[in-house]
Each structure stands twice: as structure tokens, then as C-alpha cells.
Scaffold this motif. Structure first.
Motif, PDB file in Angstrom:
ATOM      1  N   THR A   1       0.824  -1.223  -0.181  1.00 15.65           N
ATOM      2  CA  THR A   1       0.138  -0.051  -0.037  1.00 15.65           C
ATOM      3  C   THR A   1       0.831   1.324  -0.096  1.00 15.65           C
ATOM      4  OG1 THR A   1      -1.728  -1.037   0.981  1.00 15.65           O
ATOM      5  CG2 THR A   1      -1.904   1.052   1.073  1.00 15.65           C
ATOM      6  N   TRP A   2       1.806   1.306   0.780  1.00 16.69           N
ATOM      7  CA  TRP A   2       2.964   2.332   1.037  1.00 16.69           C
ATOM      8  C   TRP A   2       3.397   2.499  -0.409  1.00 16.69           C
ATOM      9  CZ3 TRP A   2       8.328   2.481   0.129  1.00 16.69           C
ATOM     10  CH2 TRP A   2       8.699   3.543   0.511  1.00 16.69           C
ATOM     11  N   THR A   3       3.779   1.571  -1.155  1.00 15.84           N
ATOM     12  CA  THR A   3       4.532   1.683  -2.631  1.00 15.84           C
ATOM     13  C   THR A   3       3.496   2.280  -3.456  1.00 15.84           C
ATOM     14  OG1 THR A   3       5.842  -0.234  -2.284  1.00 15.84           O
ATOM     15  CG2 THR A   3       5.462   0.698  -4.480  1.00 15.84           C
ATOM     16  N   SER A   4       2.205   1.808  -3.426  1.00 17.29           N
ATOM     17  CA  SER A   4       0.968   2.181  -4.454  1.00 17.29           C
ATOM     18  C   SER A   4       0.770   3.971  -3.866  1.00 17.29           C
ATOM     19  CB  SER A   4      -0.208   1.440  -4.195  1.00 17.29           C
ATOM     20  OG  SER A   4      -0.689   1.584  -2.918  1.00 17.29           O
ATOM     21  N   HIS A   5       0.857   4.524  -2.589  1.00 13.63           N
ATOM     22  CA  HIS A   5       0.739   5.537  -2.027  1.00 13.63           C
ATOM     23  C   HIS A   5       1.921   6.645  -2.751  1.00 13.63           C
ATOM     24  CE1 HIS A   5      -2.756   4.713  -0.222  1.00 13.63           C
ATOM     25  NE2 HIS A   5      -2.430   4.643   1.028  1.00 13.63           N
ATOM     26  N   ILE A   6       3.088   6.023  -2.672  1.00 18.63           N
ATOM     27  CA  ILE A   6       4.177   6.785  -3.276  1.00 18.63           C
ATOM     28  C   ILE A   6       3.965   7.054  -4.681  1.00 18.63           C
ATOM     29  CG2 ILE A   6       6.737   6.821  -3.529  1.00 18.63           C
ATOM     30  CD1 ILE A   6       5.967   7.215  -0.456  1.00 18.63           C
ATOM     31  N   ALA A   7       3.577   6.092  -5.332  1.00 21.16           N
ATOM     32  CA  ALA A   7       3.480   6.428  -6.976  1.00 21.16           C
ATOM     33  C   ALA A   7       2.504   7.105  -7.144  1.00 21.16           C
ATOM     34  CB  ALA A   7       3.290   4.787  -7.790  1.00 21.16           C
ATOM     35  N   ALA A   8       1.364   7.095  -6.466  1.00 18.45           N
ATOM     36  CA  ALA A   8       0.149   8.050  -6.564  1.00 18.45           C
ATOM     37  C   ALA A   8       0.494   9.352  -6.406  1.00 18.45           C
ATOM     38  CB  ALA A   8      -1.073   7.519  -5.800  1.00 18.45           C
ATOM     39  N   ARG A   9       1.566   9.769  -5.537  1.00 18.37           N
ATOM     40  CA  ARG A   9       2.108  11.100  -5.312  1.00 18.37           C
ATOM     41  C   ARG A   9       2.443  11.940  -6.493  1.00 18.37           C
ATOM     42  NH1 ARG A   9       5.841  10.813  -0.146  1.00 18.37           N
ATOM     43  NH2 ARG A   9       4.297  10.156   1.437  1.00 18.37           N
ATOM     44  N   LYS A  10       2.918  11.210  -7.679  1.00 19.40           N
ATOM     45  CA  LYS A  10       3.463  11.932  -8.928  1.00 19.40           C
ATOM     46  C   LYS A  10       2.863  12.920  -9.378  1.00 19.40           C
ATOM     47  CE  LYS A  10       6.694   8.154  -9.558  1.00 19.40           C
ATOM     48  NZ  LYS A  10       7.826   7.852 -10.426  1.00 19.40           N
ATOM     49  N   PRO A  11       1.525  12.933  -9.672  1.00 24.18           N
ATOM     50  CA  PRO A  11       0.996  14.058 -10.153  1.00 24.18           C
ATOM     51  C   PRO A  11       0.786  15.289  -9.432  1.00 24.18           C
ATOM     52  CG  PRO A  11      -0.403  11.892 -10.367  1.00 24.18           C
ATOM     53  CD  PRO A  11       0.604  11.690  -9.516  1.00 24.18           C
ATOM     54  N   TYR A  12       0.916  15.072  -8.152  1.00 26.25           N
ATOM     55  CA  TYR A  12       0.964  16.169  -7.291  1.00 26.25           C
ATOM     56  C   TYR A  12       2.098  17.133  -7.044  1.00 26.25           C
ATOM     57  CZ  TYR A  12      -3.672  14.174  -5.917  1.00 26.25           C
ATOM     58  OH  TYR A  12      -4.622  13.405  -5.947  1.00 26.25           O
ATOM     59  N   ARG A  13       3.042  16.640  -7.787  1.00 25.20           N
ATOM     60  CA  ARG A  13       4.291  17.113  -7.539  1.00 25.20           C
ATOM     61  C   ARG A  13       4.609  18.513  -8.361  1.00 25.20           C
ATOM     62  NH1 ARG A  13       7.880  13.818 -10.218  1.00 25.20           N
ATOM     63  NH2 ARG A  13       7.033  12.231  -8.712  1.00 25.20           N
ATOM     64  N   LEU A  14       5.166  19.575  -7.693  1.00 21.89           N
ATOM     65  CA  LEU A  14       5.432  20.733  -8.461  1.00 21.89           C
ATOM     66  C   LEU A  14       6.371  20.390  -9.545  1.00 21.89           C
ATOM     67  CD1 LEU A  14       3.648  22.158  -5.902  1.00 21.89           C
ATOM     68  CD2 LEU A  14       5.561  23.965  -5.908  1.00 21.89           C
ATOM     69  N   MET A  15       6.301  21.000 -10.547  1.00 15.49           N
ATOM     70  CA  MET A  15       7.156  20.728 -11.880  1.00 15.49           C
ATOM     71  C   MET A  15       8.028  22.112 -12.036  1.00 15.49           C
ATOM     72  SD  MET A  15       6.256  17.883 -12.356  1.00 15.49           S
ATOM     73  CE  MET A  15       6.929  17.389 -13.877  1.00 15.49           C
ATOM     74  N   PRO A  16       9.283  21.638 -12.387  1.00 14.62           N
ATOM     75  CA  PRO A  16      10.176  23.009 -12.496  1.00 14.62           C
ATOM     76  C   PRO A  16       9.865  23.466 -14.023  1.00 14.62           C
ATOM     77  CG  PRO A  16      11.382  20.792 -12.593  1.00 14.62           C
ATOM     78  CD  PRO A  16       9.917  20.432 -12.202  1.00 14.62           C
ATOM     79  N   LYS A  17       9.962  24.880 -13.777  1.00 13.91           N
ATOM     80  CA  LYS A  17       9.535  25.661 -15.094  1.00 13.91           C
ATOM     81  C   LYS A  17      10.701  26.005 -15.787  1.00 13.91           C
ATOM     82  CE  LYS A  17       6.481  29.231 -16.741  1.00 13.91           C
ATOM     83  NZ  LYS A  17       5.279  30.253 -16.362  1.00 13.91           N
ATOM     84  N   GLU A  18      11.609  26.485 -15.223  1.00 10.53           N
ATOM     85  CA  GLU A  18      13.065  26.696 -15.486  1.00 10.53           C
ATOM     86  C   GLU A  18      14.117  26.257 -14.752  1.00 10.53           C
ATOM     87  OE1 GLU A  18      12.532  30.946 -14.901  1.00 10.53           O
ATOM     88  OE2 GLU A  18      10.995  31.530 -16.108  1.00 10.53           O
ATOM     89  N   ARG A  19      15.140  26.315 -15.346  1.00  8.57           N
ATOM     90  CA  ARG A  19      16.526  25.811 -14.480  1.00  8.57           C
ATOM     91  C   ARG A  19      16.708  26.786 -13.445  1.00  8.57           C
ATOM     92  NH1 ARG A  19      20.852  22.817 -18.219  1.00  8.57           N
ATOM     93  NH2 ARG A  19      19.275  21.814 -19.541  1.00  8.57           N
ATOM     94  N   GLN A  20      17.558  26.305 -12.552  1.00  6.24           N
ATOM     95  CA  GLN A  20      17.873  27.178 -11.471  1.00  6.24           C
ATOM     96  C   GLN A  20      18.836  28.303 -12.150  1.00  6.24           C
ATOM     97  OE1 GLN A  20      19.933  25.191  -8.670  1.00  6.24           O
ATOM     98  NE2 GLN A  20      18.195  23.870  -7.537  1.00  6.24           N
ATOM     99  N   ASP A  21      18.795  29.523 -11.521  1.00  6.34           N
ATOM    100  CA  ASP A  21      19.657  30.710 -11.871  1.00  6.34           C
ATOM    101  C   ASP A  21      20.915  30.373 -11.252  1.00  6.34           C
ATOM    102  OD1 ASP A  21      19.170  31.603  -9.269  1.00  6.34           O
ATOM    103  OD2 ASP A  21      18.141  33.169  -9.908  1.00  6.34           O
ATOM    104  N   ALA A  22      21.754  31.317 -11.416  1.00  7.50           N
ATOM    105  CA  ALA A  22      23.099  31.286 -10.818  1.00  7.50           C
ATOM    106  C   ALA A  22      23.076  31.350  -9.434  1.00  7.50           C
ATOM    107  CB  ALA A  22      23.975  32.363 -11.293  1.00  7.50           C
ATOM    108  N   GLU A  23      22.088  31.904  -8.752  1.00  8.13           N
ATOM    109  CA  GLU A  23      22.150  31.978  -7.287  1.00  8.13           C
ATOM    110  C   GLU A  23      21.228  30.805  -6.572  1.00  8.13           C
ATOM    111  OE1 GLU A  23      20.156  35.583  -6.545  1.00  8.13           O
ATOM    112  OE2 GLU A  23      21.825  36.903  -7.153  1.00  8.13           O
ATOM    113  N   GLY A  24      20.773  29.641  -7.484  1.00 10.54           N
ATOM    114  CA  GLY A  24      20.066  28.888  -6.907  1.00 10.54           C
ATOM    115  C   GLY A  24      18.439  28.907  -6.947  1.00 10.54           C
TER     116      GLY A  24
END
Length: 181
Positions: free
Chosen positions: A30-53
Motif C-alpha cells: 500500500t505504501w508503494t502504491s501511495h508513493i506512486a500516486a503522489r507523482k501527479p501532485y508534484r510541483l514541476m520545474p518551469k525553468e532551470r535554476q539561476d546562478a544563485e539557486g
């Protein structure tokens, strides 16, 4: 959460998956399936990090991963997309829900950031392989046929500083023996 940024309205069962596993309320499967089900809720990177991070991150709605009533244009995109039930905080709607993206400073969450998604299949493969090698080495250096680091009698000096220095030499010797086998 556990190494990455997620939508604040992720279902409680997914948020509490690891603590539920530790408390014995759910099985490992169940834990493994819950971990997999989290993926859609992740914030996605829009751009690469700048020089300051600093890095721009998109709301999962903007990335087309979930649907949310706070962003009506996302509704009806498909029944396969999870529908978020937004929890409005006492201070109002959080910034990431009001905008398409937010900028995260390097200090925000840097302590907990992980290159791999915690608990997913790839993470488990890497983590358990590394863990096995570490535990195997610990067994090697504690063995009576190797360095016997558990026994302070193999380091005949008194004092914690002297014991620590000799222990470092024993571990370095064990490393060298391991790599030259």
C-alpha cells in the motif's frame, strides 16, 4: 515532502503514507502504491535554476497533471487526472494556487531536497543497493577476521581522541584491503 515540493491539497492518505507504514497502519505494498500516486501532485520545474539557486516551479495544474476547482480551466481535461480538493488555509489561498508558478529560493527546502523521488521504484533500487554495501562494509570491519573495530582492545591507547584516530586508521586500512582484493 520527503524530498520534493507537492500540492498542499494532496490527499491525506498520500501525505501520511510513510508515517502510516512506520506505525503499521498500512502494508508495504500500500505504501508503494501511495508513493506512486503522489507523482501527479508534484510541483514541476518551469525553468532551470539561476546562478544563485532560485528556481521557478509550476503548480501541478499548470503542468497538466491534476485538476483543481481553484483553476477552472483545468476542469474537464480528462477523467484520468486526479481532482484536487483544495484546503484553504486561514490566511487564504496559498500563492502557488493563485499563480501559474512560484520562485523558490535555495534556502527553502534545500535541507530536505533529494535528487530521486523518495520511495519510488528507482529510489528503492538505488537506496537498498547502497544500504546493502554500507551494511556489508560495517560487517566486514567488525569481523574478528578483519579489523575488529567493535573491540576497543584492538586500540590499546586511552582517551576518546586517541581511540578515534586509531579507529580512523583501522577503517582506512579496511577500505584499502577491500579495494585491493
Amino acid at each position: 515532502m520527503e524530498g520534493t515540493w507537492n500540492c498542499l491539497s494532496m490527499p491525506r492518505a498520500l501525505t501520511d503514507a510513510t508515517s502510516d507504514l512506520a506505525a503499521g497502519r498500512i502494508t508495504r505494498e500500500t505504501w508503494t502504491s501511495h508513493i506512486a500516486a503522489r507523482k501527479p501532485y508534484r510541483l514541476m520545474p518551469k525553468e532551470r535554476q539561476d546562478a544563485e539557486g532560485h528556481q521557478r516551479m509550476m503548480c501541478p495544474v499548470e503542468a497538466g497533471k491534476v485538476q483543481c476547482p481553484l483553476k477552472p480551466r483545468s476542469l474537464g481535461r480528462g477523467i484520468q487526472l486526479p481532482l484536487v480538493d483544495p484546503q484553504v488555509s486561514p490566511t487564504g489561498i496559498v500563492k502557488v494556487c493563485r499563480q501559474r508558478a512560484i520562485t523558490l529560493a535555495p534556502e527553502e527546502g534545500a535541507k530536505h531536497w533529494q535528487a530521486l523521488d523518495y520511495g519510488d521504484e528507482h529510489w528503492q533500487k538505488i537506496y537498498f543497493r547502497l544500504r546493502n554495501s554500507v551494511e556489508g562494509f560495517n560487517g566486514f570491519v567488525k569481523s574478528p577476521l578483519a579489523e575488529v573495530i567493535e573491540s576497543s582492545r584492538s586500540r590499546p591507547l586511552r582517551g576518546i581522541a586517541a581511540q578515534t584516530i586509531l579507529l580512523v586508521f583501522q577503517i582506512a586500512h579496511a577500505n584499502r584491503r577491500k579495494t585491493t582484493r
